[in-house]
Design a protein around this motif. Sequence first.
Motif, mmCIF file in Angstrom:
data_model
loop_
_atom_site.group_PDB
_atom_site.id
_atom_site.type_symbol
_atom_site.label_atom_id
_atom_site.label_comp_id
_atom_site.label_asym_id
_atom_site.label_seq_id
_atom_site.Cartn_x
_atom_site.Cartn_y
_atom_site.Cartn_z
ATOM 1 N N ASN A 39 0.882 -1.259 0.062
ATOM 2 C CA ASN A 39 0.061 -0.091 0.069
ATOM 3 C C ASN A 39 0.970 1.252 0.063
ATOM 4 O O ASN A 39 0.595 2.292 -0.689
ATOM 5 N N ASN A 40 2.067 1.307 0.657
ATOM 6 C CA ASN A 40 2.760 2.488 0.818
ATOM 7 C C ASN A 40 3.559 2.638 -0.657
ATOM 8 O O ASN A 40 3.729 3.801 -0.808
ATOM 9 N N THR A 41 3.847 1.687 -1.268
ATOM 10 C CA THR A 41 4.448 1.752 -2.644
ATOM 11 C C THR A 41 3.868 1.807 -3.773
ATOM 12 O O THR A 41 4.224 2.074 -4.833
ATOM 13 N N MET A 42 2.392 1.674 -3.752
ATOM 14 C CA MET A 42 1.726 2.011 -4.967
ATOM 15 C C MET A 42 1.345 3.177 -5.368
ATOM 16 O O MET A 42 0.495 3.339 -6.254
ATOM 17 N N GLY A 43 1.597 4.298 -4.556
ATOM 18 C CA GLY A 43 0.818 5.470 -4.959
ATOM 19 C C GLY A 43 1.502 6.005 -6.101
ATOM 20 O O GLY A 43 0.693 6.677 -7.143
ATOM 21 N N GLY A 44 2.840 5.767 -6.828
ATOM 22 C CA GLY A 44 3.290 6.150 -8.010
ATOM 23 C C GLY A 44 2.227 5.500 -9.180
ATOM 24 O O GLY A 44 2.005 6.226 -10.173
ATOM 25 N N ILE A 45 2.173 4.179 -9.075
ATOM 26 C CA ILE A 45 1.572 3.690 -10.221
ATOM 27 C C ILE A 45 0.132 4.179 -10.309
ATOM 28 O O ILE A 45 -0.463 4.331 -11.410
ATOM 29 N N ASP A 46 -0.775 4.539 -9.162
ATOM 30 C CA ASP A 46 -2.008 4.646 -9.202
ATOM 31 C C ASP A 46 -2.264 6.107 -9.633
ATOM 32 O O ASP A 46 -2.954 6.611 -10.611
ATOM 33 N N LEU A 47 -0.992 7.021 -9.430
ATOM 34 C CA LEU A 47 -1.047 8.567 -9.909
ATOM 35 C C LEU A 47 -0.740 8.334 -11.425
ATOM 36 O O LEU A 47 -1.341 9.244 -12.015
ATOM 37 N N CYS A 48 0.119 7.319 -12.016
ATOM 38 C CA CYS A 48 0.251 7.403 -13.323
ATOM 39 C C CYS A 48 -0.821 7.079 -14.039
ATOM 40 O O CYS A 48 -1.357 7.319 -15.059
ATOM 41 N N ASN A 49 -1.572 5.913 -13.506
ATOM 42 C CA ASN A 49 -2.800 5.418 -14.061
ATOM 43 C C ASN A 49 -4.022 6.633 -14.130
ATOM 44 O O ASN A 49 -4.801 6.568 -15.079
ATOM 45 N N GLN A 50 -4.079 7.232 -12.995
ATOM 46 C CA GLN A 50 -5.043 8.289 -12.840
ATOM 47 C C GLN A 50 -4.813 9.417 -14.024
ATOM 48 O O GLN A 50 -5.615 10.037 -14.649
ATOM 49 N N GLU A 51 -3.636 9.773 -14.433
ATOM 50 C CA GLU A 51 -2.992 10.711 -15.240
ATOM 51 C C GLU A 51 -3.418 10.350 -16.513
ATOM 52 O O GLU A 51 -4.051 11.185 -17.520
ATOM 53 N N MET A 52 -3.212 8.912 -16.667
ATOM 54 C CA MET A 52 -3.396 8.423 -18.138
ATOM 55 C C MET A 52 -4.925 8.444 -18.516
ATOM 56 O O MET A 52 -5.394 8.595 -19.558
#
Length: 91
Positions: free
Chosen positions: A69-82
């Motif tokens: 959960n702590n390391t998934m922030g970057g992936i989720d942000l990238c998916n949101q921006e895409m």
Amino acid sequence: MKPENTSCQFFKEKVPKGEIVAYQRGKVMALKWQNKKSVCLNTIHDASPNLVTCKSKDCLKPFVVCDHNNTMGGIDLCNQEMSYYPTLRKQ
């Protein structure tokens, strides 16, 4: 008993809420944990629990879930921006 059969049965069995069931072979561990939904992870971590505060009460959560959960922030942000840009498909 073959290890493949053991790992298949491992993912099919029911786990009570808050319980951790882990199967380890060498350095790789498969973990199943029940919260609201069943969580299954394959990882190199161990099955040690971590005490965290959930809705103003203490509960045990596997360390591997907290780390995920702590390391998934970057992936989720990238998916949101895409999702803001339409993708074109060749038809």
